[in-house]
Write a protein that holds these residues in place. Structure first.
Motif, PDB file in Angstrom:
ATOM      1  N   PRO A  16       0.822  -1.207   0.000  1.00 34.62           N
ATOM      2  CA  PRO A  16       0.000   0.000   0.000  1.00 34.62           C
ATOM      3  C   PRO A  16       0.858   1.260   0.000  1.00 34.62           C
ATOM      4  O   PRO A  16       1.977   1.255   0.519  1.00 34.62           O
ATOM      5  N   SER A  42      -2.480   5.220   2.341  1.00 31.99           N
ATOM      6  CA  SER A  42      -3.393   4.135   2.700  1.00 31.99           C
ATOM      7  C   SER A  42      -3.069   3.546   4.068  1.00 31.99           C
ATOM      8  O   SER A  42      -3.907   2.881   4.681  1.00 31.99           O
ATOM      9  N   GLU A  61     -11.371   7.597   5.315  1.00 27.18           N
ATOM     10  CA  GLU A  61      -9.946   7.516   5.008  1.00 27.18           C
ATOM     11  C   GLU A  61      -9.239   8.738   5.585  1.00 27.18           C
ATOM     12  O   GLU A  61      -9.871   9.772   5.853  1.00 27.18           O
TER      13      GLU A  61
END
Length: 305
Positions: free
Chosen positions: A4, A8, A96
């Motif tokens: 990632p 992330s 996120e």
């Protein structure tokens, strides 16, 4: 899954810290590796510089960005924990956390060198789209692009040079790589043999404990297996066990397999692309116009703090 990007990693890292305890960087790397189901090969993958695992580097930068935004803090070296601001952020269950999300915090805007004025809104928007890699990765990627472009230009010049110049170039490169003893000794090697398939003989080391036989040829088409077989035959005629075949073009798959499968004789094939990469690495035919040093904290210096 693939490794990632560092953005992330931010939310899982915050979720790890939500318990309010202190966490070490190494423990967080292990936890996140399991969280993302990384394989052993993915864990071992290194940055282009070869100095650090890519995943570790990305975890480190995710932590740095979160600290600069005031969501994490570092009470002492290599340790971090969540802040009150971080707890408030996580309590809202964000989908996120990324660099765009962090720009709501003034401390982070200052760290990122960003500006929230209207004149810079397009720049910020572009940053959000492109900021997927860490600074070390960006630097290494830019370096590799510059090196590739330089190698292509260099190969064009090498192909245009005369055969005599090419042979002298090969000698200088081998000396820079530690072969052939002095440049005077090595200069006598190329073109000395006269045997079919051998253009010269050069010392393997300064003491001359062994010899390396060389084929240095400018070539337009792909060098096939028959040419390598001729070279091996010439080596056998000299009782030689080591040879280097250098060309400005490339080698066929069959030629590479033949050289690789030789048992009693060691053959190294050096094509035009590899040749120019070595020229760049050993500063032959190129000059340095600027240098950048990437530094890190010297942990030993602070060990007795």
């Amino acid at each position: 899954m693939s490794i990632p990007d560092f953005q992330s990693i931010m939310l899982p890292l915050m979720q790890l810290a939500i318990n309010g305890k202190e966490h070490s960087f190494r423990d967080s790397v292990e936890y996140l590796a399991k969280f993302f189901n990384l394989s052993d090969d993915e864990r071992k993958e290194l940055l282009p510089s070869g100095q650090q695992p890519t995943f570790d580097n990305r975890v480190g930068w995710a932590k740095t960005h979160l600290i600069k935004a005031g969501l994490l803090e570092s009470p002492r070296r290599a340790i971090f924990q969540i802040t009150q601001r971080g707890e408030e952020v996580i309590s809202h269950n964000p989908a996120e956390i990324n660099t765009k999300f962090l720009k709501q915090f003034p401390e982070y805007v200052k760290f990122a060198g960003a500006n929230t004025s209207a004149d810079n809104s397009s720049v910020l928007s572009q940053d959000n789209l492109t900021e997927q890699i860490t600074p070390e990765e960006a630097l290494a990627s830019a370096y590799q692009k510059l090196k590739l472009a330089l190698a292509q230009d260099l190969l064009t010049l090498v192909k245009d040079c005369t055969p005599d110049f090419f042979e002298r170039l090969v000698v200088k490169l081998l000396v820079k790589m530690g072969y052939g003893g002095s440049i005077q000794d090595a200069g006598k090697a190329i073109g000395r043999s006269g045997d079919e398939g051998i253009d010269g003989i050069i010392k393997e080391d300064r003491l001359g404990l062994d010899a390396i036989y060389i084929q240095a040829k400018k070539w337009e088409g792909t060098v096939g297996r028959p040419e390598i077989q001729k070279f091996v035959g010439a080596l056998a005629g000299q009782g030689a066990k080591k040879g280097v075949f250098i060309t400005t073009s490339s080698f066929s798959k069959e030629a590479q397999e033949y050289a690789r499968n030789m048992k009693d004789t060691k053959i190294v094939l050096l094509d035009g692309e590899q040749l120019t990469q070595y020229m760049i690495d050993y500063n032959l035919g190129v000059s340095i116009i600027s240098q950048y040093e990437v530094k890190k904290i010297d942990s030993d210096f602070f060990a007795d703090e």
